[in-house]
Design a protein around this motif. Structure first.
Motif, PDB file in Angstrom:
ATOM      1  N   UNK A 342     102.153 -51.932  45.583  1.00  0.00           N
ATOM      2  CA  UNK A 342     100.819 -51.791  45.921  1.00  0.00           C
ATOM      3  C   UNK A 342     100.244 -53.237  46.448  1.00  0.00           C
ATOM      4  N   UNK A 343     100.979 -54.276  46.436  1.00  0.00           N
ATOM      5  CA  UNK A 343     100.851 -55.547  46.482  1.00  0.00           C
ATOM      6  C   UNK A 343      99.523 -56.277  45.661  1.00  0.00           C
ATOM      7  N   UNK A 344      99.706 -55.671  44.530  1.00  0.00           N
ATOM      8  CA  UNK A 344      98.737 -56.146  43.337  1.00  0.00           C
ATOM      9  C   UNK A 344      98.939 -57.743  43.112  1.00  0.00           C
ATOM     10  N   UNK A 386      93.575 -52.786  39.861  1.00  0.00           N
ATOM     11  CA  UNK A 386      93.313 -53.149  41.421  1.00  0.00           C
ATOM     12  C   UNK A 386      93.913 -52.554  42.660  1.00  0.00           C
ATOM     13  N   UNK A 387      94.936 -51.797  42.069  1.00  0.00           N
ATOM     14  CA  UNK A 387      96.047 -51.533  43.145  1.00  0.00           C
ATOM     15  C   UNK A 387      95.369 -50.373  44.331  1.00  0.00           C
ATOM     16  N   UNK A 390      95.115 -51.665  48.101  1.00  0.00           N
ATOM     17  CA  UNK A 390      96.093 -51.500  48.805  1.00  0.00           C
ATOM     18  C   UNK A 390      95.625 -50.222  49.883  1.00  0.00           C
ATOM     19  N   UNK A 391      94.736 -49.561  49.507  1.00  0.00           N
ATOM     20  CA  UNK A 391      94.215 -48.296  50.556  1.00  0.00           C
ATOM     21  C   UNK A 391      93.071 -49.003  51.153  1.00  0.00           C
ATOM     22  N   UNK A 392      92.038 -49.320  50.193  1.00  0.00           N
ATOM     23  CA  UNK A 392      90.675 -49.876  50.870  1.00  0.00           C
ATOM     24  C   UNK A 392      89.949 -50.660  49.711  1.00  0.00           C
ATOM     25  N   UNK A 393      89.182 -51.496  50.248  1.00  0.00           N
ATOM     26  CA  UNK A 393      88.485 -52.373  49.311  1.00  0.00           C
ATOM     27  C   UNK A 393      87.200 -51.368  48.759  1.00  0.00           C
ATOM     28  N   UNK A 394      86.746 -50.637  49.652  1.00  0.00           N
ATOM     29  CA  UNK A 394      85.452 -49.653  49.244  1.00  0.00           C
ATOM     30  C   UNK A 394      86.027 -48.466  48.355  1.00  0.00           C
ATOM     31  N   UNK A 403      96.696 -43.573  43.208  1.00  0.00           N
ATOM     32  CA  UNK A 403      97.850 -44.211  43.430  1.00  0.00           C
ATOM     33  C   UNK A 403      98.618 -44.193  41.860  1.00  0.00           C
ATOM     34  N   UNK A 404      98.148 -44.550  40.729  1.00  0.00           N
ATOM     35  CA  UNK A 404      98.454 -44.347  39.437  1.00  0.00           C
ATOM     36  C   UNK A 404      98.823 -42.944  39.355  1.00  0.00           C
TER      37      UNK A 404
END
Length: 532
Positions: A342-344, A386-387, A390-394, A403-404
């Motif tokens: 998820x590009x953390x 903070x993963x 990957x979907x949205x900042x909001x 996701x977890x």
């Protein structure tokens, strides 16, 4: 530390409940089995309309578990580890059943995912067979699912769990006795269709020219091997581990079993308790798997999930350091893998994790009494908090939860994954509330307390790296009797006043202060003192 320890592991399967009681010898390290118990309770015979576990099956299970507890106690087991698999996982009332077990018997049952079940089966097989660093395929045919694993003594290369099991298929697809030609051929085609994809995925991890051995575990496979041994040798080898079952014999046996009714199957030498009702479906699963895998023989291993539960416990308690050292870090590696997926920003999340663990360690016995297991859950949540970006900042904290929760973290039970996801969910915005569905999903009051307290620590850790540049080098806590926690912050660069970090800490401290009933006072050292 080197004293022998007695431990029990219970597997609440779809067909049967099993318990193994072992003596662990930490000095070796190894364990020997001192007792086995089994009860065919058929949790998988669920309500056809609702999918719920039936009251009768739940009553049978509780009676079996009570008996298991008595046996474990009589053998001086210091601890019972219980896990539940597909039947409980999929039943709408499965979690309610586990809560009932805990209130009735005081036994906490861990719900594990299909992949985690496969991983622990792998550990169990490794404890009973020598792989000599050669690739092995393991197949475990249960009542509700079939696990396929590819491994070579070290890390499992491939883990899969497919919803084909002997009880499930018999209940859903077989209504005739003996099985009709139409149902038999449909069952065969259905199983092949379900197994094709996991077999292809497993084969993708094989190197060209690698020689394979197929290993089979659990009741269906042991029964089929026992039937072959009785027929061909006139006796059953003890132990059964190492005995080889041939695909040629299996095909012949399937053709004979499909023509028999249940009473005739039950009379076949080697048929175990109530296995006759589900053996046709189980045998077809094995036949189709061996055909797809192009394996003419299978080697039986009597160790499986419950022994894997024991090995996993030994790993997490530091009792295994040599042969399976790589497996002991499976949790950490799985968390990092999900973070990368998820590009953390790992550099940032690892700093947050260090702050969170430092706060955890320095406030232990003053503000909380959680141990190493909870500490590791906090680390995982901090790495992954903070993963959701990957979907949205909001509302990314809410995305992090989902996701977890659905990320196939290995090494953790469902309850532990739920805790990690909730801690991450509450690293910002509103604190936990009873009306939140994700908070309600936590299995017990203890789990909810872990989330409320550790998420409060994580909030502070996130505030301490507000700019995500590592402005704070380290922190030091001092607890004072007037219920004040003094937090000394040491900047990475002396000229940095860390104003944003101090502001963020002030903004986020209310939840922490409310949860632990303390006043937080932060100062920046050795620069000018700034009160918060």
């Amino acid at each position: 530390m080197n004293q022998d320890r007695i431990l029990a592991a219970i597997d609440l399967g779809t067909n049967s409940l099993h318990m193994v009681v072992v003596r662990i010898q930490p000095s070796l390290p190894a364990f020997s089995i001192i007792a086995r118990e089994k009860d065919t309770v058929r949790l998988g015979d669920r309500d056809q309309k609702t999918g719920d576990l039936t009251p009768e099956a739940m009553d049978r299970a509780i009676a079996a578990l009570r008996r298991f507890q008595g046996v474990a106690k009589s053998l001086n087991a210091e601890h019972i580890i219980a896990v539940a698999t597909s039947a409980v996982r999929e039943a709408p009332n499965g979690r309610d059943f586990l809560k009932h077990v805990e209130s009735e018997l005081g036994l906490f049952v861990n719900l594990i995912s299909g992949q985690e079940e496969a991983r622990r089966i792998y550990l169990g097989v490794l404890s009973g067979m020598e792989f000599n660093n050669q690739p092995h395929i393991i197949i475990d045919i249960g009542g509700g699912s079939t696990e396929l694993i590819l491994g070579d003594s070290h890390d499992a290369r491939s883990l899969s769990s497919t919803k084909v099991g002997a009880v499930r298929l018999t209940r859903e697809l077989v209504s005739t006795d003996p099985i009709s030609n139409a149902e038999f051929y449909y069952l065969q085609a259905y199983v092949r269709g379900q197994l094709e994809r996991p077999v292809e995925e497993l084969q993708a991890y094989l190197q060209p020219g690698e020689l394979l051995r197929l290993v089979g575990t659990a009741g269906t496979i042991e029964t089929l091997a026992t039937m072959q041994a009785r027929e061909q040798m006139g006796m059953v080898p003890t132990p059964l581990t190492g005995y080889q079952l041939s695909l040629k014999y299996l095909r012949d046996l399937v053709n004979r079993l499909r023509k028999m009714n249940n009473a005739e199957r039950a009379a076949v030498p080697g048929m175990s308790d109530r296995r006759s009702e589900i053996i046709v479906a189980g045998a077809i699963i094995l036949q189709e798997a061996m055909t797809l895998l192009r394996q003419e023989t299978l080697t039986v291993c009597e160790r499986s999930l419950r022994e894997g539960v024991i090995v996993d416990w030994m790993l997490t308690h530091g009792l295994i350091e040599d042969k399976l050292r790589y497996q002991s870090s499976v949790r950490q590696r799985s968390v990092i893998k999900i973070a990368q997926k998820y590009q953390v920003n790992l550099e940032y999340s690892q700093r947050v994790a260090e702050f969170a663990l430092s706060l955890f360690d320095q406030t232990k016995e003053h503000l909380h009494n959680w141990g190493l297991e909870e500490r590791e859950l906090l680390w995982s949540a901090a790495i992954l908090h903070n993963c959701g970006h990957h979907v949205s900042h909001s509302s990314h904290h809410k995305h992090s939860y989902y996701l977890i929760r659905n990320g196939d973290l290995l090494g953790y039970t469902e309850a532990e994954i739920e805790v990690i996801a909730n801690i991450a969910r509450y690293h910002r915005k509103n604190p936990p509330k009873k009306k939140h569905e994700n908070y309600q999903n936590l299995p017990s009051k203890k789990h909810r307390q872990i989330v409320t307290q550790l998420s409060a620590l994580l909030r502070l850790a996130v505030a301490l790296d507000r700019r995500q540049i590592g402005a704070i080098e380290r922190l030091q806590c001092e607890y004072r009797p007037e219920r004040e926690l003094h937090l000394q912050l040491f900047p990475t660069h002396l000229e940095d006043d860390c104003a944003l970090e101090l502001w963020s800490l002030d903004y986020k401290k209310d939840v922490f202060e409310g949860e632990f009933n303390v006043k937080l006072v932060a100062t920046l050292e050795p620069a000018a003192v700034v009160a918060v």
